[in-house]
Motif scaffolding. Sequence first.
Motif, mmCIF file in Angstrom:
data_model
loop_
_atom_site.group_PDB
_atom_site.id
_atom_site.type_symbol
_atom_site.label_atom_id
_atom_site.label_comp_id
_atom_site.label_asym_id
_atom_site.label_seq_id
_atom_site.Cartn_x
_atom_site.Cartn_y
_atom_site.Cartn_z
ATOM 1 N N UNK A 45 0.827 -1.204 0.000
ATOM 2 C CA UNK A 45 0.000 0.000 0.000
ATOM 3 C C UNK A 45 0.862 1.255 0.000
ATOM 4 N N UNK A 46 1.960 1.232 0.753
ATOM 5 C CA UNK A 46 2.846 2.382 0.821
ATOM 6 C C UNK A 46 3.544 2.609 -0.518
ATOM 7 N N UNK A 47 3.940 1.531 -1.181
ATOM 8 C CA UNK A 47 4.555 1.656 -2.501
ATOM 9 C C UNK A 47 3.578 2.324 -3.471
ATOM 10 N N UNK A 48 2.336 1.876 -3.455
ATOM 11 C CA UNK A 48 1.333 2.465 -4.342
ATOM 12 C C UNK A 48 1.075 3.924 -4.002
ATOM 13 N N UNK A 49 1.042 4.236 -2.696
ATOM 14 C CA UNK A 49 0.814 5.618 -2.278
ATOM 15 C C UNK A 49 1.959 6.517 -2.731
ATOM 16 N N UNK A 50 3.190 6.044 -2.544
ATOM 17 C CA UNK A 50 4.351 6.859 -2.915
ATOM 18 C C UNK A 50 4.402 7.098 -4.416
ATOM 19 N N UNK A 51 3.967 6.125 -5.195
ATOM 20 C CA UNK A 51 3.993 6.293 -6.647
ATOM 21 C C UNK A 51 3.052 7.395 -7.111
ATOM 22 N N UNK A 52 2.100 7.754 -6.246
ATOM 23 C CA UNK A 52 1.182 8.828 -6.601
ATOM 24 C C UNK A 52 1.673 10.199 -6.199
ATOM 25 N N UNK A 53 2.854 10.269 -5.582
ATOM 26 C CA UNK A 53 3.421 11.551 -5.152
ATOM 27 C C UNK A 53 4.625 11.890 -6.020
ATOM 28 N N UNK A 54 4.660 13.072 -6.553
ATOM 29 C CA UNK A 54 5.722 13.445 -7.488
ATOM 30 C C UNK A 54 7.089 13.510 -6.829
ATOM 31 N N UNK A 55 7.143 13.893 -5.562
ATOM 32 C CA UNK A 55 8.436 14.056 -4.888
ATOM 33 C C UNK A 55 8.684 12.969 -3.846
ATOM 34 N N UNK A 56 8.009 11.846 -3.968
ATOM 35 C CA UNK A 56 8.158 10.784 -2.976
ATOM 36 C C UNK A 56 9.538 10.148 -3.078
ATOM 37 N N UNK A 57 10.063 9.654 -1.964
ATOM 38 C CA UNK A 57 11.363 8.972 -1.999
ATOM 39 C C UNK A 57 11.253 7.623 -2.673
ATOM 40 N N UNK A 58 12.393 7.094 -3.099
ATOM 41 C CA UNK A 58 12.445 5.726 -3.576
ATOM 42 C C UNK A 58 12.110 4.793 -2.423
ATOM 43 N N UNK A 59 11.481 3.671 -2.735
ATOM 44 C CA UNK A 59 11.085 2.742 -1.681
ATOM 45 C C UNK A 59 11.790 1.408 -1.847
#
Length: 238
Positions: A45-59
């Motif tokens: 879920x966190x991976x999917x959430x981060x992919x929706x943020x333009x400035x999210x860190x690599x996971x």
Amino acid sequence: MILESDASDEDVAAALECGADALLLRLGPCAEDAARRGVRARACALINEARGKSAAPKLFVEVAALDSELIEADLDALFGPGPDGVFLPSCDGAASLQRMAVKLAVREAQAGRADGATRIGAFAGGDPAAVLALHSLAGASPRLAALAFDEAGLRAALGLAEGNGAAVQMARGAVVIAAASAGVPALAPPAQPGETQAYAAARRDGFRGAMALFPGEIAAIHEVFPRSENRQRPQSSA
């Protein structure tokens, strides 16, 4: 930045916004139980959430050791969304990287992801045999993204409670040299709270970044290891 399996929703939100180059998600105790399955689902879920943020860190996700029966279940679960990378809890040389690369290639093909899209980070130098195997990492796999010095693991293996003895210093330098030889950043261990001078010492020793346990440490890490110096290399703080 390291994110433990029992991190609260508030901690997760803070980690996503703290400015770290990468987050390392830990799956917790190595037991095939409801708790681990729940953490795997949360990681997806966190991976999917981060992919929706333009400035999210690599996971990156720290999976079970290669000799554990859990490794297959960990990877199968994660390759719903597919993380940016996986992190080996211990790296015993080239063979470890190559075994993991094969497992990732199979799952990338099954998931329709590009071959080589999933990077590999590794805790290195965590026991005497691992230190001696560091020389074999250069050229072992193009997936390698970073080596993080497992100082705590080495201390435990040597029975050292404190102090920077000769063995710890030798292993610290060996990780830096192995990472440089492989063309990836060496990451220093997390500093103790209030001891941010450890980051400057790590830079002098040749580390290209550092790991952190708390969001508030990220600014201090970036002050010592500016992002501009790593634009042509894998991201340098986790």
